[in-house]
Design a protein around this motif. Sequence first.
Motif, PDB file in Angstrom:
ATOM      1  N   ASP A   1       7.954 -16.259   3.732  1.00 32.38           N
ATOM      2  CA  ASP A   1       6.788 -16.789   5.048  1.00 32.38           C
ATOM      3  C   ASP A   1       6.446 -18.363   4.617  1.00 32.38           C
ATOM      4  O   ASP A   1       6.974 -19.244   3.067  1.00 32.38           O
ATOM      5  CB  ASP A   1       6.036 -16.456   4.939  1.00 32.38           C
TER       6      ASP A   1
ATOM      7  N   SER B   1       4.044 -21.649   5.790  1.00 36.35           N
ATOM      8  CA  SER B   1       2.443 -22.106   6.416  1.00 36.35           C
ATOM      9  C   SER B   1       2.816 -23.215   6.932  1.00 36.35           C
ATOM     10  O   SER B   1       2.801 -24.028   6.254  1.00 36.35           O
ATOM     11  CB  SER B   1       1.373 -21.465   5.408  1.00 36.35           C
TER      12      SER B   1
ATOM     13  N   SER C   1       0.643 -19.582  10.106  1.00 35.10           N
ATOM     14  CA  SER C   1       2.183 -18.284   9.223  1.00 35.10           C
ATOM     15  C   SER C   1       2.942 -17.970   9.966  1.00 35.10           C
ATOM     16  O   SER C   1       2.785 -17.592  11.316  1.00 35.10           O
ATOM     17  CB  SER C   1       1.813 -17.427   8.369  1.00 35.10           C
ATOM     18  N   TYR C   2       4.642 -17.830   9.312  1.00 33.49           N
ATOM     19  CA  TYR C   2       5.896 -17.671   9.910  1.00 33.49           C
ATOM     20  C   TYR C   2       6.347 -17.308   8.905  1.00 33.49           C
ATOM     21  O   TYR C   2       7.026 -17.221   7.782  1.00 33.49           O
ATOM     22  CB  TYR C   2       6.009 -18.810  11.282  1.00 33.49           C
ATOM     23  N   ALA C   3       6.748 -15.576   9.069  1.00 30.22           N
ATOM     24  CA  ALA C   3       8.514 -15.287   9.216  1.00 30.22           C
ATOM     25  C   ALA C   3       9.726 -15.615   9.560  1.00 30.22           C
ATOM     26  O   ALA C   3       9.894 -15.487  10.269  1.00 30.22           O
ATOM     27  CB  ALA C   3       8.024 -13.628   9.138  1.00 30.22           C
TER      28      ALA C   3
ATOM     29  N   LYS D   1       9.914 -16.522  13.344  1.00 27.51           N
ATOM     30  CA  LYS D   1       8.461 -15.764  14.505  1.00 27.51           C
ATOM     31  C   LYS D   1       7.460 -15.499  13.812  1.00 27.51           C
ATOM     32  O   LYS D   1       6.620 -15.621  12.690  1.00 27.51           O
ATOM     33  CB  LYS D   1       9.199 -13.932  13.525  1.00 27.51           C
ATOM     34  N   ALA D   2       6.302 -15.866  14.513  1.00 26.24           N
ATOM     35  CA  ALA D   2       4.754 -15.436  13.789  1.00 26.24           C
ATOM     36  C   ALA D   2       4.197 -14.831  13.051  1.00 26.24           C
ATOM     37  O   ALA D   2       4.365 -13.603  14.272  1.00 26.24           O
ATOM     38  CB  ALA D   2       3.722 -16.207  15.120  1.00 26.24           C
ATOM     39  N   SER D   3       3.471 -15.256  12.272  1.00 25.42           N
ATOM     40  CA  SER D   3       3.018 -13.916  11.795  1.00 25.42           C
ATOM     41  C   SER D   3       1.311 -13.626  11.364  1.00 25.42           C
ATOM     42  O   SER D   3       0.620 -12.686  10.604  1.00 25.42           O
ATOM     43  CB  SER D   3       3.584 -14.003  10.156  1.00 25.42           C
ATOM     44  N   GLY D   4       0.720 -15.017  11.875  1.00 34.28           N
ATOM     45  CA  GLY D   4      -0.503 -15.076  11.703  1.00 34.28           C
ATOM     46  C   GLY D   4      -1.307 -16.595  12.439  1.00 34.28           C
ATOM     47  O   GLY D   4       0.246 -16.696  12.486  1.00 34.28           O
TER      48      GLY D   4
ATOM     49  N   ASN E   1      15.091 -14.533   3.748  1.00 35.99           N
ATOM     50  CA  ASN E   1      13.924 -14.669   3.891  1.00 35.99           C
ATOM     51  C   ASN E   1      12.799 -15.023   3.220  1.00 35.99           C
ATOM     52  O   ASN E   1      12.957 -15.268   2.401  1.00 35.99           O
ATOM     53  CB  ASN E   1      13.390 -13.061   4.597  1.00 35.99           C
TER      54      ASN E   1
END
Length: 192
Positions: free
Chosen positions: A143, A145, A124-126, A118-121, A141
């Motif tokens: 992150d 980049s 960056s992705y979660a 899932k895009a988080s910024g 889990n």
Amino acid sequence: MKKTIKNLAVVALVAFTSFAFANNDVEKKQVKVESSSVVWKGYKVTGSHEGTIALQSGTLSFDGDKLVGGEFVIDMSTINTTDLEGEMKGNLDGHLKSDDFFGTEKYPTAKLVFTKVKASGKNSYAVTADLTIKGKTHPVNFDISIYGSKATASLKVDRTKYDVRYGSTSFFDDLKDKAIYDEFDLVTDLQF
């Protein structure tokens, strides 16, 4: 009745064709294992140790410029300590490869497979992924980049979930200053 069956068949064919074309947009990019790195760091009451471990193979999957998946195989036989030298290094490297820790003779590889991204910024992705060590699989889990053709990620792993119990206060009492913390870190620097 014939018309209904015919219509259902057409709908199913269109749905299948659309799904097939939608998946064709995903591009798997091979990770350059020789120029990528995985650094591990383990902690104990009296300090820490760190080292490297090699990737055997890896891919990152993209839909356009968006990360949508990934899969990595780690060569556990390459686990290497970088903060010690000589006999102490040899002893720790051998112990990490033994059944007390990663049992690399029986379990020569570990595997990480992304299950959710899932895009988080921006860039960056979660990520949720299934991590398999010593034949045991659990979700982790972290992150990640992405910058151009490089990716970085760091994750914490609870070794006890993978039957790596040596020196764990979760399983052994009275370890005192011989205790090794259950979590260790993996820091990756990937090129693709």
